[in-house]
Each structure stands twice: as C-alpha cells, then as structure tokens.
Scaffold this active site. Sequence first.
Site, short mmCIF file in Angstrom:
data_model
loop_
_atom_site.label_atom_id
_atom_site.label_comp_id
_atom_site.label_asym_id
_atom_site.label_seq_id
_atom_site.Cartn_x
_atom_site.Cartn_y
_atom_site.Cartn_z
N ASP A 1 0.80 -1.25 0.00
CA ASP A 1 0.00 0.00 0.00
C ASP A 1 0.82 1.29 0.00
O ASP A 1 0.43 2.27 0.64
CB ASP A 1 -0.97 0.00 1.19
CG ASP A 1 -1.97 -1.15 1.12
OD1 ASP A 1 -1.90 -1.95 0.15
OD2 ASP A 1 -2.79 -1.27 2.03
N LYS B 1 -6.52 -4.85 -3.60
CA LYS B 1 -7.19 -5.58 -2.51
C LYS B 1 -8.22 -4.68 -1.85
O LYS B 1 -7.94 -3.51 -1.57
CB LYS B 1 -6.15 -6.07 -1.49
CG LYS B 1 -5.40 -4.96 -0.78
CD LYS B 1 -4.40 -5.52 0.21
CE LYS B 1 -3.58 -4.43 0.86
NZ LYS B 1 -4.32 -3.58 1.79
N CYS C 1 -2.35 -2.70 7.51
CA CYS C 1 -2.31 -3.61 6.35
C CYS C 1 -1.09 -4.52 6.32
O CYS C 1 -1.17 -5.65 5.83
CB CYS C 1 -2.42 -2.79 5.06
SG CYS C 1 -4.06 -2.04 4.90
N1 TIU Z 1 -2.80 0.26 4.19
C1 TIU Z 1 -3.29 0.45 5.40
O1 TIU Z 1 -2.62 0.23 6.39
N2 TIU Z 1 -4.59 0.96 5.50
C2 TIU Z 1 -5.03 1.76 6.50
O2 TIU Z 1 -6.19 2.18 6.52
N3 TIU Z 1 -4.11 2.09 7.47
C3 TIU Z 1 -4.26 2.95 8.51
O3 TIU Z 1 -3.35 3.00 9.34
N4 TIU Z 1 -5.33 3.73 8.58
#
Ligand code: TIU
Length: 224
Positions: A24, A129, A162
């Site tokens: 991400d 995803k 994530c």
């Molecule tokens: N990629 C991921 O970690 N999504 C989130 O929403 N992370 C947060 O820390 N908000």
Amino acid sequence: MISIPARPFNFEAPLSQIALIVVDMQRDFLEVGGFGSSLGNDVERLRSIIPSLLSLINTFRKYNAKIIYLKEGHKPDLSDCPNSKFRRGENEYKIGDLGPLGRILINGEPGNQIIPELSPKIGEIIIEKPGKGGFYKTNLNEQLESLKISHLIFSGVTTEVCVQSTMREAMDRGYETLIVEDATESYFAQFKKSTLEMIISQGGIVGCISNVATIMNSLETRPI
Ligand code: TIU
C-alpha cells in the site's frame, strides 16, 4: 541459498522462493489529500521510509527477485466495501468521496496509484485488494503458488494495519515471513514499535524481523 540474519530466527531460502511484498505505498496513504490524511494523520512519518524501501526494491530488481505490490482500494460502485468499513472514522472525506486526489480509496483513481518514487516496473506484479489483508478477495495466494514462492519479506504501510494483517494471513497459509523494520512505518510511532515487538514475541509468533542494510548485504554476498 540466501541466509538473512534476523530476530528471533534467521530467514533462509533460495532467492527464487523469496518475494518482496510492498504494501500500500500508494498516494492515498502517503500524500496530503488522500485517505490517510483525511483520517487526520500526518503523512510525513510514512514518507520517511521511501529512500530505504527504494534501495531494497532496486536490490531485488538487480538480482531479478520477485516484487509484488499491493494496493488498497474499492470498485467505483463500492460493492466490495462493507458498511463496517465504510462507516469507520470521522473523516473529512469518506471512502468514495471526491477529494484532491480523486475519489478516496477507489481503484484507478490518482490517489490509488503507487507513489511515483516507487513506480513499479513492467513485469512487477500489482494486486488490488479491498481489505486490509492482502489475501482477502485477491489472487495473491494463487500468484505466489504459481511462482513457487514460500518466503515473504514485508515492507510498506501501515505497520499495524495492512502490513500486519497481510503478514498474519500469510503465516496462517504456511509462508515464512519477515518484516523489514526500516521499510515499514505507521502514522503512530508507538503502534509501529508495539507491532514489531508483537510479531517477534513468543519465539516469532508472526515472523521475524530484519533491516534493509542486512537484507541487501545478504543478497549481495550470497553464494551463487
Ligand atoms: N494500508 C493500510 O494500512 N490501510 C489503513 O487504513 N491504514 C491505517 O493505518 N489507517
């Protein structure tokens, strides 16, 4: 065979069985105007890992090792976004709203793209995803099986959301897992620290931990 010094156990496998998972590293989390900043977070903390992660990615490229990028995002009609997720957070923008980087957390929008500093090269795998974990409603497991990958090295953001979710999903599916402490970051210093401690506690209940320099050195000096 490559042997990466790690805690609480070393990470050992043929390089052909190892993949670097980049979680991400998309504009929605690392740039102002995206999902992360709309949740009230300071994106600068996350941006601090860009140089070290780029070095790691480039070392994997140099040795033709596998790199897989994950991106969190939803279909434009939000049919893959459950209400339990949609309702979360007292955001400036909700998932699907039009923000400065396009629609928030929607596949194909500008905010959904990997940050330009880490743009994937042709041939590197990108997986969309809808969940926090990378295995949920994706073909990640099938792709890894077809590549005969057994060992996963985790980087990206955020450590406790994530990255950790995907690492736990991977461990349950029988993959050996390692997290790179200076190539992952959280909006909250304490959450990163606690997550890393949790992962390696109890003899490595979720996996092991190492750092960019150690991994790069292991790749550079491995016996051919
Ligand atoms: N990629 C991921 O970690 N999504 C989130 O929403 N992370 C947060 O820390 N908000």
